[in-house]
Each structure stands twice: as structure tokens, then as C-alpha cells.
Design an enzyme around this catalytic site. Structure first.
Site, PDB file in Angstrom:
ATOM      1  N   ASP A 116       0.991  -1.107   0.141  1.00  0.00           N
ATOM      2  CA  ASP A 116      -0.236  -0.326   0.647  1.00  0.00           C
ATOM      3  C   ASP A 116       0.858   1.536   0.242  1.00  0.00           C
ATOM      4  O   ASP A 116       0.149   2.160  -0.730  1.00  0.00           O
ATOM      5  CB  ASP A 116      -0.768  -0.322   1.532  1.00  0.00           C
ATOM      6  CG  ASP A 116      -1.630  -1.378   1.277  1.00  0.00           C
ATOM      7  OD1 ASP A 116      -2.147  -1.122  -0.201  1.00  0.00           O
ATOM      8  OD2 ASP A 116      -1.784  -1.754   1.992  1.00  0.00           O
ATOM      9  N   HIS A 143      -5.600  -3.762   5.654  1.00  0.00           N
ATOM     10  CA  HIS A 143      -5.337  -4.110   4.441  1.00  0.00           C
ATOM     11  C   HIS A 143      -6.530  -4.199   3.854  1.00  0.00           C
ATOM     12  O   HIS A 143      -6.190  -5.793   2.459  1.00  0.00           O
ATOM     13  CB  HIS A 143      -4.058  -5.077   3.896  1.00  0.00           C
ATOM     14  CG  HIS A 143      -3.855  -5.319   2.211  1.00  0.00           C
ATOM     15  ND1 HIS A 143      -2.632  -4.233   1.913  1.00  0.00           N
ATOM     16  CD2 HIS A 143      -3.872  -6.552   1.700  1.00  0.00           C
ATOM     17  CE1 HIS A 143      -3.070  -5.132   0.402  1.00  0.00           C
ATOM     18  NE2 HIS A 143      -3.365  -5.930   0.276  1.00  0.00           N
TER      19      HIS A 143
HETATM   20  P1  NAD Z   1      -0.626 -18.345  -5.175  1.00  0.00           P
HETATM   21  O1  NAD Z   1      -1.459 -19.172  -5.607  1.00  0.00           O
HETATM   22  O2  NAD Z   1       0.460 -18.110  -7.251  1.00  0.00           O
HETATM   23  O3  NAD Z   1       0.509 -19.156  -4.741  1.00  0.00           O
HETATM   24  C1  NAD Z   1       0.408 -19.337  -3.520  1.00  0.00           C
HETATM   25  C2  NAD Z   1       1.198 -20.795  -3.394  1.00  0.00           C
HETATM   26  O4  NAD Z   1       0.573 -20.747  -1.836  1.00  0.00           O
HETATM   27  C3  NAD Z   1       0.726 -21.740  -3.910  1.00  0.00           C
HETATM   28  O5  NAD Z   1       2.317 -21.831  -4.343  1.00  0.00           O
HETATM   29  C4  NAD Z   1       0.424 -22.728  -2.809  1.00  0.00           C
HETATM   30  O6  NAD Z   1       0.816 -24.143  -3.266  1.00  0.00           O
HETATM   31  C5  NAD Z   1       0.651 -22.504  -2.360  1.00  0.00           C
HETATM   32  N1  NAD Z   1       0.514 -23.091  -0.895  1.00  0.00           N
HETATM   33  C6  NAD Z   1      -1.286 -23.129  -0.495  1.00  0.00           C
HETATM   34  N2  NAD Z   1      -1.194 -24.072   0.954  1.00  0.00           N
HETATM   35  C7  NAD Z   1      -0.467 -24.300   1.600  1.00  0.00           C
HETATM   36  C8  NAD Z   1       0.321 -25.218   2.781  1.00  0.00           C
HETATM   37  N3  NAD Z   1      -0.858 -25.374   3.156  1.00  0.00           N
HETATM   38  N4  NAD Z   1       1.485 -24.471   2.870  1.00  0.00           N
HETATM   39  C9  NAD Z   1       2.455 -23.684   2.263  1.00  0.00           C
HETATM   40  N5  NAD Z   1       1.816 -24.014   1.005  1.00  0.00           N
HETATM   41  C10 NAD Z   1       0.589 -23.000   0.354  1.00  0.00           C
HETATM   42  O7  NAD Z   1      -0.695 -17.144  -5.044  1.00  0.00           O
HETATM   43  P2  NAD Z   1      -0.308 -15.222  -4.054  1.00  0.00           P
HETATM   44  O8  NAD Z   1      -0.464 -14.491  -5.818  1.00  0.00           O
HETATM   45  O9  NAD Z   1       1.230 -15.706  -4.712  1.00  0.00           O
HETATM   46  O10 NAD Z   1      -0.540 -14.390  -3.662  1.00  0.00           O
HETATM   47  C11 NAD Z   1      -0.650 -15.503  -2.687  1.00  0.00           C
HETATM   48  C12 NAD Z   1      -1.442 -14.645  -0.841  1.00  0.00           C
HETATM   49  O11 NAD Z   1      -1.432 -13.408  -0.727  1.00  0.00           O
HETATM   50  C13 NAD Z   1      -2.637 -14.455  -1.477  1.00  0.00           C
HETATM   51  O12 NAD Z   1      -3.908 -14.538  -0.058  1.00  0.00           O
HETATM   52  C14 NAD Z   1      -3.324 -13.042  -1.890  1.00  0.00           C
HETATM   53  O13 NAD Z   1      -4.321 -12.875  -1.447  1.00  0.00           O
HETATM   54  C15 NAD Z   1      -2.276 -12.346  -1.398  1.00  0.00           C
HETATM   55  N6  NAD Z   1      -1.258 -11.135  -1.190  1.00  0.00           N
HETATM   56  C16 NAD Z   1      -1.117  -9.996  -0.495  1.00  0.00           C
HETATM   57  C17 NAD Z   1      -1.036  -9.114  -0.602  1.00  0.00           C
HETATM   58  C18 NAD Z   1      -0.250  -7.839   0.762  1.00  0.00           C
HETATM   59  O14 NAD Z   1      -0.003  -7.453   0.056  1.00  0.00           O
HETATM   60  N7  NAD Z   1      -0.132  -8.219   1.498  1.00  0.00           N
HETATM   61  C19 NAD Z   1      -0.050  -8.557  -1.998  1.00  0.00           C
HETATM   62  C20 NAD Z   1      -1.054  -9.572  -2.829  1.00  0.00           C
HETATM   63  C21 NAD Z   1      -1.213 -10.706  -2.512  1.00  0.00           C
HETATM   64  C1  LMR Z   2      -2.870  -6.362  -3.206  1.00  0.00           C
HETATM   65  O1  LMR Z   2      -3.392  -5.401  -2.501  1.00  0.00           O
HETATM   66  O2  LMR Z   2      -2.988  -6.782  -4.204  1.00  0.00           O
HETATM   67  C2  LMR Z   2      -3.723  -7.623  -2.415  1.00  0.00           C
HETATM   68  O3  LMR Z   2      -3.929  -7.667  -1.779  1.00  0.00           O
HETATM   69  C3  LMR Z   2      -3.550  -8.962  -3.491  1.00  0.00           C
HETATM   70  C4  LMR Z   2      -5.095  -8.343  -3.750  1.00  0.00           C
HETATM   71  O4  LMR Z   2      -6.558  -9.819  -3.661  1.00  0.00           O
HETATM   72  O5  LMR Z   2      -5.706  -7.448  -3.997  1.00  0.00           O
END
Ligand code: NAD
Ligand code: LMR
Length: 337
Positions: free
Chosen positions: A155, A184
């Protein structure tokens, strides 16, 4: 020797985040855990000629707890990007049903195998997953609120980029370090453009442009979700943001430099400034604010910023507080009930 572990290392965020961590000279062991594909990611990263050693950990079955234990043992810092991302039309809260139990089980692993580690939570919905981790660690008697971080850095990254895009001839994103407080997701994200060097640029915008800018920061995640059209949410910018916070913590551990970052933290009375902050945010237990980092984690909450915000930001804050209360309760309730 610094050991960093990524839980969810084979995912969209996990892979680029692991790449950035692999080239950080402060890290001596990079431990990668995922439930799929992680041996390939580790083999690939292990060819990079940085000095850290890479290990991979893949459970052999749903019941196998050894791989997670091996991944975590001896970790100084654990980052969690495990879980499902959004598709167009979904809110982050829609991810709760799947991600809550993933994060709880990984937190249980941390409690059993790396109770002293710094823990950084990326998995959404952050406003609820951070309380889930706190409650799980508490249940195990190993909770240290100074070492738990909800990653809201993306953010701040967006807030810096988006204001600079409005002044391309006179600024660059790195001119700014906007404080973004609250939580967030959507309206819980409150960028404080009225504070610091952004103030004059922000005040020069028309009221309509100011509203558009705030909205863009609050809903920046949607831009990426829509552009990816079903193939996930922000991964590369998130890896950059997650790395930035991890690197700041590693710097705070190893140097006497003053390091301040915004993070979604537990406003626990053991942290300097947290009780004062709590009073200013309607007694919420979790909130994102700038914090001073030190060798033992969060040393101080910079709550004074809440006294400096504009009247418009106070209105945004009231909306954020209302929504955050429900998100936090949902996370706490998931473990307690
Ligand atoms: P993705 O699906 O590409 O990757 C997630 C990974 O987690 C996969 O490789 C999957 O196998 C693994 N996984 C699932 N269950 C698991 C477990 N029990 N133990 C270990 N690994 C496990 O998803 P992504 O795009 O990498 O996003 C991941 C998370 O991050 C989502 O929840 C997304 O919303 C979040 N996110 C948060 C922010 C933030 O600003 N905080 C920003 C972007 C995404
Ligand atoms: C973001 O801010 O990009 C992440 O939290 C992923 C989402 O779901 O938007």
C-alpha cells in the site's frame, strides 16, 4: 547465521520473493516450503552464485508434518505468502474460508518449530490472518507481539508511485515515503498524504483528483486482479514490497541504523506507544502504523502521527476502524471458537 523461511515459496509471490531473498547477502540459509512444485523452484534458485544455501521442503502427504518442521527449525524470519489469491469480483474477505486454516496450520508449525522467529504475514485477508496467527501463537504460549508483522508495504509502494505519476516532471516515486495506516483491504487502507513532503503536491490537486488518488491506493489491488483476468493478483510488486519489509527487519537486527516501516501490528501494551495508539483507534487490537524496528522487533509505535492527520483523513479513519473491528473479530473468533 541468518535463516529465512518462505512458506508458499512456489507461488506467484513466493517465487520472486525467494529470488530477492536469495541475493540478500545477510541471509545464509534460505528455506523454501510449499505443498507443490517447490523442489523445482529450489533447484533453479540454487544455481545462483550468491553465498546463501537453499533448501527445499515438500510434504509427502497431507499428514506429513516433518517437512514443515524441517523447513522452520532454526529460522530467524518466516514469511508467509501461502494461500489462494483473488479473482475478479471477489473481495479479500472472500478468501477467508480457504486461507484461514492454511495460515492457522502454518502458524502452529511456527509455534512448534520456530517460536522466536519474526513472522511476516502476506496471505489475505491480512486484517484477519494476522489475528489468526497471534491467537495460534498465544494458544501455544509462545506469542511475542513485537515479532508479528502484517505486510501492508504494498500500500505504501502504491501510494508513493501513484502520487508521483501525477507529477511526472517534478517527482519520482522514490521522492516519497507515504505513511499508509489502518489495514489492508479497500476502505481500511488510509494513505496519509497530508503528512510530510507529499502535502504540498496533494494540496495542489483538485478535490476530485484527491479523491481519485485515495481511491486508487485503497483499491489498487483490484487494478491488478482485473488486468490478470482470473490468473491471480499482484505478485511481482508484492514480492518487492514483502522483500522491502523483510530487508528492513534484517537491517534492524544487524545495524544500529534507525529503521521505520508501516506494518499491521498487535497494539499490545508491551510495545512502547501501543496503548496510546489503541486509545486513538477506538481500542482496536490490530492496526497498521509506522513502527521503529530494533534487534528484538517492534520497539516503538509512532502513534503521534494520528494526532497530525487532516479532517478528511479523520473521516477515512472512522470508516476504516469500523470495518477493521469486524475483520479482526472474525480472525480472533476463528481460533477462539
Ligand atoms: P499463488 O496461488 O500463486 O501461490 C500460493 C502458494 O501457496 C502456492 O504455491 C500454493 O501451493 C501454496 N500453498 C497453499 N497451501 C499451502 C500450505 N498449506 N502450505 C504451504 N504452501 C501452501 O498465490 P499468490 O499470488 O502468491 O498469493 C498468495 C497470497 O498472498 C494470497 O492470499 C493473496 O491474496 C495474498 N496477497 C497479499 C498481498 C498483501 O499486500 N499482503 C498482496 C498480494 C497477494
Ligand atoms: C493487493 O493489494 O494487491 C493484494 O492484497 C492482492 C489483492 O487481492 O488485491
Amino acid at each position: 547465521m541468518v535463516k529465512v523461511t518462505v512458506l508458499g515459496a512456489a507461488g506467484g509471490i513466493g517465487q520472486p520473493l525467494s529470488l530477492l531473498l536469495k541475493i540478500n547477502p545477510a541471509i545464509k540459509q534460505l528455506s523454501l516450503f510449499d505443498v507443490v512444485n517447490v523442489p523445482g523452484v529450489g533447484a533453479d534458485l540454487s544455481h545462483i552464485c550468491s553465498d546463501s544455501q537453499t533448501t527445499t521442503h515438500l510434504p509427502s502427504s497431507r499428514e506429513d508434518k516433518t517437512a514443515l518442521a524441517e523447513a522452520l527449525k532454526g529460522s530467524n524470519l518466516v514469511v508467509i505468502p501461502a494461500g489462494v489469491p483473488r479473482k475478479p469480483g471477489m473481495t479479500r474477505d472472500d478468501l477467508f474460508n480457504i486461507n484461514a486454516s492454511i495460515v492457522r496450520d502454518l502458524a502452529q508449525g511456527i509455534a512448534e518449530n520456530a517460536p522466536d522467529a519474526f513472522v511476516l504475514i502476506i496471505s489475505n485477508p491480512v486484517n484477519s490472518t494476522v489475528p489468526i496467527v497471534a491467537e495460534t501463537l498465544k494458544k501455544n504460549g509462545v506469542y511475542n507481539p513485537k515479532k508479528l508483522f502484517g505486510v501492508t508495504t504494498l500500500d505504501i509502494v502504491r501510494a508513493n508511485t501513484f502520487i508521483s505519476q501525477l507529477y511526472p516532471d517534478s517527482t519520482t516515486p522514490s521522492n516519497f515515503n507515504i505513511n499508509v495506516i489502518g489495514g489492508h483491504s479497500g476502505e481500511t487502507i488510509v494513505p496519509l498524504y497530508s503528512i510530510g513532503n507529499s502535502k504540498k503536491y496533494y494540496n495542489d490537486l483538485s478535490e476530485e483528483k484527491q479523491k481519485e488518488l485515495i481511491h486508487r491506493v485503497q483499491f489498487g489491488g483490484d487494478e491488478v486482479v482485473q488486468a490478470k483476468n482470473g490468473a491471480g493478483s499482484a505478485t511481482l510488486s508484492m514480492a518487492y514490497a514483502g522483500y522491502k519489509l523483510a530487508d528492513s527487519i534484517l537491517k534492524a537486527i544487524s545495524t544500529s541504523e534507525e529503521v521505520v516501516e508501516c506494518t499491521f501490528l498487535n497494539l499490545d501494551s508491551s510495545i512502547k506507544g501501543a496503548s496510546e495508539a489503541k486509545k486513538l483507534v477506538n481500542n482496536l487490537d490490530f492496526f497498521s502504523l509506522p513502527v521503529k524496528l530494533g534487534k528484538n522487533g517492534i520497539e516503538e509505535v509512532k502513534y503521534e502521527i494520528l494526532n497530525d492527520i487532516s479532517d478528511d483523513e479523520k473521516k477515512l479513519l472512522a470508516v476504516a476502524i469500523d470495518q477493521l473491528e469486524k475483520n479482526i473479530e472474525k480472525g480472533v473468533g476463528f481460533i477462539k471458537n
